[in-house]
Design a protein around this motif. Structure first.
Motif, mmCIF file in Angstrom:
data_model
loop_
_atom_site.group_PDB
_atom_site.id
_atom_site.type_symbol
_atom_site.label_atom_id
_atom_site.label_comp_id
_atom_site.label_asym_id
_atom_site.label_seq_id
_atom_site.Cartn_x
_atom_site.Cartn_y
_atom_site.Cartn_z
ATOM 1 N N VAL A 198 0.843 -1.200 0.000
ATOM 2 C CA VAL A 198 0.000 0.000 0.000
ATOM 3 C C VAL A 198 0.877 1.249 0.000
ATOM 4 C CG1 VAL A 198 -1.716 1.324 1.284
ATOM 5 C CG2 VAL A 198 -1.927 -1.153 1.121
ATOM 6 N N ALA A 199 1.954 1.233 0.796
ATOM 7 C CA ALA A 199 2.832 2.402 0.883
ATOM 8 C C ALA A 199 3.474 2.715 -0.458
ATOM 9 C CB ALA A 199 3.903 2.171 1.943
ATOM 10 N N GLU A 200 3.869 1.693 -1.178
ATOM 11 C CA GLU A 200 4.601 1.918 -2.427
ATOM 12 C C GLU A 200 3.691 2.118 -3.628
ATOM 13 O OE1 GLU A 200 7.250 -1.390 -2.778
ATOM 14 O OE2 GLU A 200 8.631 -0.628 -1.221
ATOM 15 N N ASN A 201 2.509 1.482 -3.613
ATOM 16 C CA ASN A 201 1.656 1.499 -4.802
ATOM 17 C C ASN A 201 0.345 2.241 -4.621
ATOM 18 O OD1 ASN A 201 3.557 -0.215 -6.089
ATOM 19 N ND2 ASN A 201 2.609 -2.003 -5.127
ATOM 20 N N GLU A 209 -9.804 4.527 -1.664
ATOM 21 C CA GLU A 209 -9.143 5.673 -2.284
ATOM 22 C C GLU A 209 -7.881 5.219 -3.021
ATOM 23 O OE1 GLU A 209 -8.605 9.755 -3.193
ATOM 24 O OE2 GLU A 209 -10.296 8.700 -2.289
ATOM 25 N N MET A 210 -7.732 5.648 -4.262
ATOM 26 C CA MET A 210 -6.538 5.314 -5.047
ATOM 27 C C MET A 210 -5.619 6.527 -5.106
ATOM 28 S SD MET A 210 -6.560 2.166 -6.126
ATOM 29 C CE MET A 210 -5.446 2.191 -7.530
ATOM 30 N N CYS A 214 2.901 6.417 -1.027
ATOM 31 C CA CYS A 214 3.162 7.294 0.114
ATOM 32 C C CYS A 214 4.622 7.722 0.164
ATOM 33 C CB CYS A 214 2.795 6.592 1.417
ATOM 34 S SG CYS A 214 1.023 6.263 1.575
ATOM 35 N N ASP A 215 4.858 8.809 0.876
ATOM 36 C CA ASP A 215 6.208 9.340 1.032
ATOM 37 C C ASP A 215 6.865 8.857 2.317
ATOM 38 O OD1 ASP A 215 6.259 11.488 -1.255
ATOM 39 O OD2 ASP A 215 4.342 11.749 -0.228
ATOM 40 N N VAL A 216 6.057 8.523 3.320
ATOM 41 C CA VAL A 216 6.555 8.101 4.632
ATOM 42 C C VAL A 216 5.571 7.080 5.192
ATOM 43 C CG1 VAL A 216 7.194 8.842 6.981
ATOM 44 C CG2 VAL A 216 7.565 10.389 5.045
ATOM 45 N N ILE A 217 6.074 6.137 5.995
ATOM 46 C CA ILE A 217 5.227 5.224 6.759
ATOM 47 C C ILE A 217 5.377 5.592 8.235
ATOM 48 C CG2 ILE A 217 4.708 2.832 7.336
ATOM 49 C CD1 ILE A 217 6.193 2.018 4.775
ATOM 50 N N ALA A 218 4.275 5.675 8.961
ATOM 51 C CA ALA A 218 4.316 5.979 10.393
ATOM 52 C C ALA A 218 3.700 4.825 11.163
ATOM 53 C CB ALA A 218 3.568 7.282 10.694
ATOM 54 N N MET A 219 4.452 4.270 12.125
ATOM 55 C CA MET A 219 3.970 3.124 12.888
ATOM 56 C C MET A 219 4.406 3.236 14.343
ATOM 57 S SD MET A 219 4.751 -0.063 10.278
ATOM 58 C CE MET A 219 3.730 -1.200 11.235
ATOM 59 N N THR A 220 3.644 2.573 15.217
ATOM 60 C CA THR A 220 4.067 2.476 16.601
ATOM 61 C C THR A 220 5.023 1.296 16.750
ATOM 62 O OG1 THR A 220 2.074 1.184 17.074
ATOM 63 C CG2 THR A 220 2.013 3.521 17.576
ATOM 64 N N THR A 221 5.777 1.312 17.835
ATOM 65 C CA THR A 221 6.802 0.303 18.022
ATOM 66 C C THR A 221 6.408 -0.789 18.993
ATOM 67 O OG1 THR A 221 7.820 1.653 19.759
ATOM 68 C CG2 THR A 221 8.651 1.914 17.528
ATOM 69 N N GLN A 222 5.216 -0.682 19.605
ATOM 70 C CA GLN A 222 4.773 -1.725 20.526
ATOM 71 C C GLN A 222 3.287 -1.597 20.720
ATOM 72 O OE1 GLN A 222 6.715 -0.879 24.246
ATOM 73 N NE2 GLN A 222 5.205 0.627 24.825
#
Length: 253
Positions: A198-201, A209-210, A214-222
């Motif tokens: 999803v991030a890349e395509n 939504e198409m 994305c330019d950045v991925i944001a995630m939690t670490t735990q």
């Protein structure tokens, strides 16, 4: 001063590199730590990402933006250009939602003077027949129906999260960022690979939504719980294999 009117201050602490960086970040009340990894990607282990970047990303209480050596760098947008997209994968837990506010602030800051955008996604793993169960038309239909139900529930969850975010999570400053908010549900046996796809395509379509990625991925670490728990290794595997910048956020207890 550096370009963009940002103040610059240099400091050379003495000691072990990761602990020194973390100490300076704490002393200066840093809002974010930006660090470049040395570009190890693929199937190699998390600790080979680069010991400094890995330790800082793992232990920092401050959000950490990990950039790739030779990888893409988020660039400013001008009014009328495509918004700068940050992907925020959610697993149904409040812990995962902790990445939303830092991602929103980063999207607005990086995109200025243009517009920032958040794209929320949830990865649904297809329902499989029980091991040893003889496959029939009825069991196949039931399995497909269960998967479709999970996708529908995930879409409702993402839409509810967007509505909650639009109400600013009680923070009036969030509404002033005027971010574009979109979402998609993706189907994949491997959650980390689904996130990266999803991030890349961009979105998978199917009513979602198409966009062009994305330019950045944001995630939690735990902290993984909720209707479809994610194991703690998902964030690490995304960091191992994606070439995109990754914003890591440690939720507060």
């Amino acid at each position: 001063m550096v370009p963009g009117g940002l103040a610059r201050r240099t400091e050379v602490p003495v000691g072990l590199v990761p602990s020194s960086i973390l100490s300076v970040a704490a002393d200066k009340h840093a809002d974010v730590i930006v660090i470049c990894s040395h570009g190890y990607t693929g199937v190699i282990r998390w600790w080979m990402l680069g010991s400094v970047a890995a330790k800082i990303a793992r232990f920092a209480q401050t959000p950490v933006l990990v950039l790739r050596e030779g990888g893409s760098i988020p660039e400013e947008r001008h009014p009328g250009e495509q918004p700068l997209h940050i992907l925020v994968p959610l697993d149904g837990s409040d812990y995962a939602k902790a990445a939303l506010r830092p991602a929103a602030l980063l999207a607005a800051a990086l995109a200025a003077p243009g517009q920032g955008a958040l794209h929320l996604t949830h990865v649904v793993q297809p329902t499989r027949d029980a091991k040893g169960l003889t496959r029939t038309a009825r069991t196949t239909a039931r399995t497909a129906q269960n998967t479709q139900t999970a996708q529908n529930m995930a879409r409702e969850y993402l839409n509810a999260t967007i509505r909650q975010f639009s109400d600013s999570f009680g923070d009036p400053g969030i509404a002033e960022l005027h971010l574009v908010l979109t979402s998609s549900v993706t189907l994949d046996d491997d959650i980390a690979q689904g996130i990266i796809r999803v991030a890349e395509n961009g979105g998978d379509g199917e009513g979602d939504e198409m966009f062009g990625g994305c330019d950045v991925i944001a995630m939690t670490t735990q902290g993984y719980s909720g209707p479809q728990p994610w194991v703690g290794s998902v964030t690490e595997r995304v960091l191992e294999t994606s070439h995109l910048p990754l914003l890591l956020v440690r939720p507060r207890a």
